[in-house]
Design a protein around this motif. Structure first.
Motif, PDB file in Angstrom:
ATOM      1  N   MET A   8      52.340  32.605  72.044  1.00 15.03           N
ATOM      2  CA  MET A   8      51.857  31.163  71.379  1.00 15.03           C
ATOM      3  C   MET A   8      51.346  31.806  70.103  1.00 15.03           C
ATOM      4  O   MET A   8      50.903  31.260  68.884  1.00 15.03           O
ATOM      5  N   LEU A   9      50.001  32.711  69.782  1.00 16.49           N
ATOM      6  CA  LEU A   9      49.360  33.500  68.674  1.00 16.49           C
ATOM      7  C   LEU A   9      50.106  34.623  68.352  1.00 16.49           C
ATOM      8  O   LEU A   9      50.420  35.261  68.679  1.00 16.49           O
ATOM      9  N   VAL A  10      50.074  34.147  67.291  1.00 17.06           N
ATOM     10  CA  VAL A  10      50.179  35.743  66.302  1.00 17.06           C
ATOM     11  C   VAL A  10      48.855  37.024  65.906  1.00 17.06           C
ATOM     12  O   VAL A  10      47.683  36.231  66.065  1.00 17.06           O
ATOM     13  N   SER A  58      49.556  31.294  59.376  1.00 12.59           N
ATOM     14  CA  SER A  58      48.740  30.719  61.009  1.00 12.59           C
ATOM     15  C   SER A  58      48.072  31.496  62.009  1.00 12.59           C
ATOM     16  O   SER A  58      49.605  32.532  61.918  1.00 12.59           O
ATOM     17  N   ALA A  59      48.023  31.446  62.835  1.00 15.15           N
ATOM     18  CA  ALA A  59      47.447  32.090  63.497  1.00 15.15           C
ATOM     19  C   ALA A  59      47.937  31.770  64.882  1.00 15.15           C
ATOM     20  O   ALA A  59      48.671  32.298  65.869  1.00 15.15           O
ATOM     21  N   VAL A  60      48.807  30.851  64.651  1.00 11.78           N
ATOM     22  CA  VAL A  60      49.712  29.969  65.440  1.00 11.78           C
ATOM     23  C   VAL A  60      51.682  30.292  65.523  1.00 11.78           C
ATOM     24  O   VAL A  60      51.391  30.313  64.112  1.00 11.78           O
ATOM     25  N   ARG A  61      51.649  31.291  66.338  1.00  9.17           N
ATOM     26  CA  ARG A  61      53.564  31.671  66.361  1.00  9.17           C
ATOM     27  C   ARG A  61      54.442  30.148  65.753  1.00  9.17           C
ATOM     28  O   ARG A  61      53.941  28.757  66.484  1.00  9.17           O
ATOM     29  N   VAL A  70      41.186  32.772  60.822  1.00  7.17           N
ATOM     30  CA  VAL A  70      41.942  32.777  61.990  1.00  7.17           C
ATOM     31  C   VAL A  70      41.481  32.426  63.362  1.00  7.17           C
ATOM     32  O   VAL A  70      41.892  32.234  64.154  1.00  7.17           O
ATOM     33  N   GLU A  95      41.418  28.528  64.105  1.00 13.36           N
ATOM     34  CA  GLU A  95      43.041  28.277  64.594  1.00 13.36           C
ATOM     35  C   GLU A  95      42.766  28.805  65.408  1.00 13.36           C
ATOM     36  O   GLU A  95      43.524  27.718  66.258  1.00 13.36           O
ATOM     37  N   SER A  96      42.595  29.616  66.554  1.00 14.26           N
ATOM     38  CA  SER A  96      43.309  30.368  67.381  1.00 14.26           C
ATOM     39  C   SER A  96      41.933  29.443  68.437  1.00 14.26           C
ATOM     40  O   SER A  96      43.091  28.913  69.342  1.00 14.26           O
TER      41      SER A  96
END
Lengths: 264, 597
Positions: free
Chosen positions: B134-136, A209-212, B106, B109-110
């Motif tokens: 919070m985001l990769v 996921s793009a969310v960490r 991506v 999602e972001s």
């Protein structure tokens, strides 16, 4: 250092020749010169396409503005010139294109503000803008010290520069000075680990996921500490001592190196 | 009134669902669901739509539960279950497919994460630094997304507008969503004005269609024609209210292609850079307010009069008709029977109307004749043959047409027109064949026809005096009338029509024969045309083949030339090689000798 034979002006869209991996091709310049017990430290960015004469003009102006001894002019000029030349020596090389995400770390003190941060930065993204990033950071964290933003941007640029150099200098003798190598060694090992982990995550799980992950949030959160004046003074004293020790060690290192190379 | 709506995994209502509810003044729609704000997940939970939300409850008054999530009206293209073209254009790096980590997935999602994060506490401005952790991913890209979402007011719109809101009052372009808890990615984005307009005819609305990206060409070529949805909308609302400035537009407006009902006036369209211009279509309302497609007799008459006076100047024609648009006038005139004739000649509108009515009866007639199935089975027309006789020998087309054109019988008119298209021999053959077919089918008609025919059976021309004709007609009519109940009203009307004329009294059979002849003539004509076309095709084909051959020829020639050149080159190279060899030998010899010496 050799004189810069390559002229600048690498075009972002057509060329993949070495340049700063940012929107603006500005290189970080760090100056730390001493003359008769007087020390001058500064950091700023420099446009490598600027003419050579500009460096002298800049040095003269700085010395005049800061009321420094005239002897500083050649010192500053040399320092800038050396760093610009170093950059130019890379300019002919090709850069690896594509995405290279590195984990950048900030840990710096600006006056009374300590800021620690960690984030991922794509070295292949030539649209990135460290200055804007730093400005945004200061705004969001409500940091009032006007020197923090430029310092953060400079730190980012410095790291990017080192990473970029590292990426082109494989197969070529590394030209990073011993000093900087020692300084960044830790970070490099860590960042490379972070990259591989990141890549691994991308490749293995398609569900990524793009969310960490929530438990990682804290690692990537900027931490700001505002020091009192006493703390700042204590810290500065310690830094000064450390710097002296370091310099002494370096001199010793150089001595060994010289002796070793002479023996050969 | 509460509505229960199932919501998909995306956790959002389709944008057009605004049409689901009639909405009162300023209150927007509500989508509330008990959502676990901590996990930030979207559930497949039924969503409660609170339509009668207290419209006057501003955020400040509603204590803690009612928090408003608003987005600006110019961002109404946004839909959380898909990626809009605007987003693709603004952030191309996610959609060029060049990167593993920069994918539309991506991005979405972001984006959704940022928006949901904001929705958790919409009263508080979300900062980039907060989102970043919070985001990769590349922080620069994350900042791009963040800036983009903020720019469009999808987040932080509330806080940015807080002060403005107080000044302006409740009148703002924003849509308000009073909610009980945090909405889980649910939003509806219709400016209230549009909602009001649409509420009058809710059945019209469905979920908005597929993304349709018209080119400028589409927009401007369509500009003259009446847009159907536009007219529908006019019918619904009566007037076009710009969703941006609220001005009622009379003549021209721009309509959003994707979200019907979103309308901009011309000034707003040209000024607005916030809107994606491709999304809007120019719609020009055309004059009058009445837009039913039914033409009254008076309208037809005035149309024809106008055409007679103004000719091809359709603007004038339309203005004279008054109640219809230019396009409608043209369309209707095209649909009128005998359009071609009216263009050239001077025909009274009255006869036109009769001819229209007869076209109707003609259709019935055709049905009654029960299709002498093949069109090849051609039929007869006495009138035609009469005229042929009059002309003494095969006349030219114009002459043949003229005597028939005089005939007041509309079907015969048409037959004349059709038969004028083919040569006399074809027409005659068609007539002959049709006679035969009718005779086979209907013995009475055969009797009648054979009575009329015997004098010149072999010849193409068939005579019958008008007296004979009328007598026969009467006989025939009685017979067919008694026998055929199915030849009912319209046909009789035709008959009555025709009998009233003095000279020619065509009977049902005659009419049938006439029609059959006409069809036959047309068929013959078609065959001719087809043949001609075929010949043409063959001819063109031959030309193509010839050219292909020529091309091949020249290619071969070229290759030969090349080969020749290559040979020459080869020879030259060989010679050079020999020279070089000789030279090197000489050189080594020289070396050798000099060393020895």
């Amino acid at each position: 250092m050799k004189g810069g034979t390559h002229h600048g002006g690498t075009n972002k869209s057509t060329s993949v020749k070495f340049r700063m991996p940012t929107a603006e091709n500005l290189i970080p310049i760090r100056i730390d010169v001493e003359y008769e017990g007087q020390r001058f430290k500064d950091t700023f960015t420099w446009n490598p396409n600027e003419s050579e004469a500009e460096i002298t003009t800049f040095a003269k102006r700085t010395v005049k503005d800061l009321n420094l001894a005239v002897a500083f002019i050649p010192l500053i000029t040399q320092s800038i010139q050396a760093q610009v030349n170093e950059f130019r020596s890379y300019e002919g090389l090709d850069m690896i294109l594509g995405e290279r995400v590195h984990c950048l770390k900030l840990d710096l003190r600006v006056n009374s503000t300590i800021i620690r941060d960690q984030f991922l930065w794509d070295l292949g993204n030539f649209d990135s803008d460290p200055e804007e990033f730093a400005r945004c950071l200061c705004k969001d964290l409500e940091l009032e010290d006007p020197e923090v933003g430029p310092a953060v941007a400079f730190a980012i640029r410095e790291q990017l520069y080192e990473l970029a150099v590292l990426s082109v200098s494989s197969g070529r003798e590394t030209r990073i000075s011993k000093k900087s190598r020692r300084e960044w060694a830790l970070d490099f090992s860590q960042s490379s680990k972070a990259v591989s982990a990141f890549e691994l995550m991308k490749r293995t799980s398609s569900k990524s996921s793009a969310v960490r992950k929530r438990n990682e949030w804290d690692f990537f959160e900027p931490i700001v500490e505002i020091l009192t004046r006493e703390e700042v003074e204590a810290l500065e004293a310690r830094e000064e001592r450390n710097a002296r020790i370091k310099r002494r060690q370096e001199d010793k290192d150089d001595l060994y190196v010289n002796r070793y190379s002479r023996e050969r | 009134m509460d509505m229960m709506l199932p919501v998909g995994v995306g956790g959002c209502l389709p944008a057009a669902s605004g049409g689901l509810l009639p909405v009162s003044d300023t209150a927007g729609l509500v989508s509330t669901s008990p959502v676990d704000a901590q996990t930030n997940e979207t559930h497949d939970s039924p969503i409660k739509n609170e339509e009668d939300a207290p419209e006057s409850v501003p955020v400040q008054e509603a204590p803690s539960e009612k928090i408003t999530y608003r987005i600006p009206s110019y961002a109404e293209w946004f839909s959380s279950d898909k990626i809009h073209f605007i987003e693709r254009r603004a952030l191309p790096e996610f959609f060029d497919g060049k990167s593993l980590s920069r994918t539309p997935k991506v991005y979405k999602e972001s984006r959704d994460f940022i928006i949901n994060k904001y929705k958790e506490q919409p009263e508080r401005a979300l900062t980039y630094t907060e989102i970043r952790k919070m985001l990769v991913g590349d922080v620069n890209l994350i900042r791009k997304i963040f800036d983009y979402v903020e720019y469009w007011g999808l987040i932080n719109f509330h806080t940015a507008n807080e002060n403005k809101q107080k000044e302006i009052g409740t009148e703002s372009g924003a849509v308000q969503f009073p909610t009980e808890t945090i909405p889980s990615g649910i939003r509806i984005v219709y400016p209230s004005k549009i909602l009001r307009a649409k509420a009058q005819k809710p059945s019209k609305e469905g979920p908005s269609g597929i993304i349709n990206m018209p080119s400028y060409m589409d927009i401007f070529t369509n500009s003259n024609l009446l847009n159907v949805t536009g007219s529908e909308l006019t019918a619904i609302t009566g007037s076009q209210i710009c969703s941006n400035c609220g001005i009622d537009n009379q003549s021209k407006w721009f309509e959003n292609r994707e979200k019907e009902g979103s309308i901009l006036c011309e000034a707003c369209f040209t000024a607005g850079d916030k809107f994606l211009k491709e999304d809007f279509t120019l719609v020009e309302s055309v004059g009058g307010s009445k837009r039913n497609s039914v033409w009254t007799k008076e309208e037809v008459l005035s149309l024809l009069e106008a055409i007679a006076t103004h000719g091809n100047n359709w603007d004038d024609v339309a203005s004279k008709v008054g109640t219809k648009s230019k396009a409608e006038c043209i369309m209707y005139f095209m649909k009128l029977p005998f359009g071609d004739q009216f263009c050239n000649g001077n025909v009274e509108p009255d006869s036109l109307i009769t001819s229209r009515s007869t076209t109707d009866s003609l259709k019935i007639d055709q049905r009654n004749t029960n299709n002498n199935v093949e069109f090849v089975g051609v039929h007869d027309n006495e009138e035609l043959l009469e005229s042929v006789e009059d002309a003494e020998g095969p006349p030219n087309k114009a002459r043949r047409l003229n005597p028939l054109a005089d005939s007041s019988h509309p079907i015969l008119d048409q037959v004349a027109f059709l038969s004028a298209m083919v040569g006399p021999r074809v027409a005659a053959a068609a007539a002959h064949a049709s006679l035969l077919a009718i005779s086979e089918e209907d013995p009475v008609a055969a009797q009648f026809l054979s009575a009329a025919q015997p004098s010149q059976k072999e010849s193409i021309q068939i005579t019958s005096t008008s007296k004979d004709n009328s007598k026969m007609n009467e006989e025939q009519k009685e017979e067919t009338g008694s026998r055929n109940e199915q030849n009912s009203q319209p046909l009789r009307a035709v008959d009555a029509d025709t009998t009233s004329t003095k000279d020619h009294l065509p009977s049902t059979t005659q009419i049938r024969a006439a029609i059959a002849t006409a069809l036959g003539a047309v068929a013959g004509n078609a065959k001719l045309l087809a043949d001609q076309e075929e010949r043409e095709t063959e001819h063109l084909m031959a030309i193509i083949l010839e050219n292909q051959l020529k091309k091949l020829d020249s290619k071969v020639q070229h290759f030969e030339e090349l080969e020749h050149l290559l040979n020459v080159e080869h020879v030259y190279v060989e010679r050079t090689q020999t020279y070089i060899l000789a030279d090197s030998i000489r050189f080594s010899n020289f070396n050798y000798t000099s060393r020895r010496g």
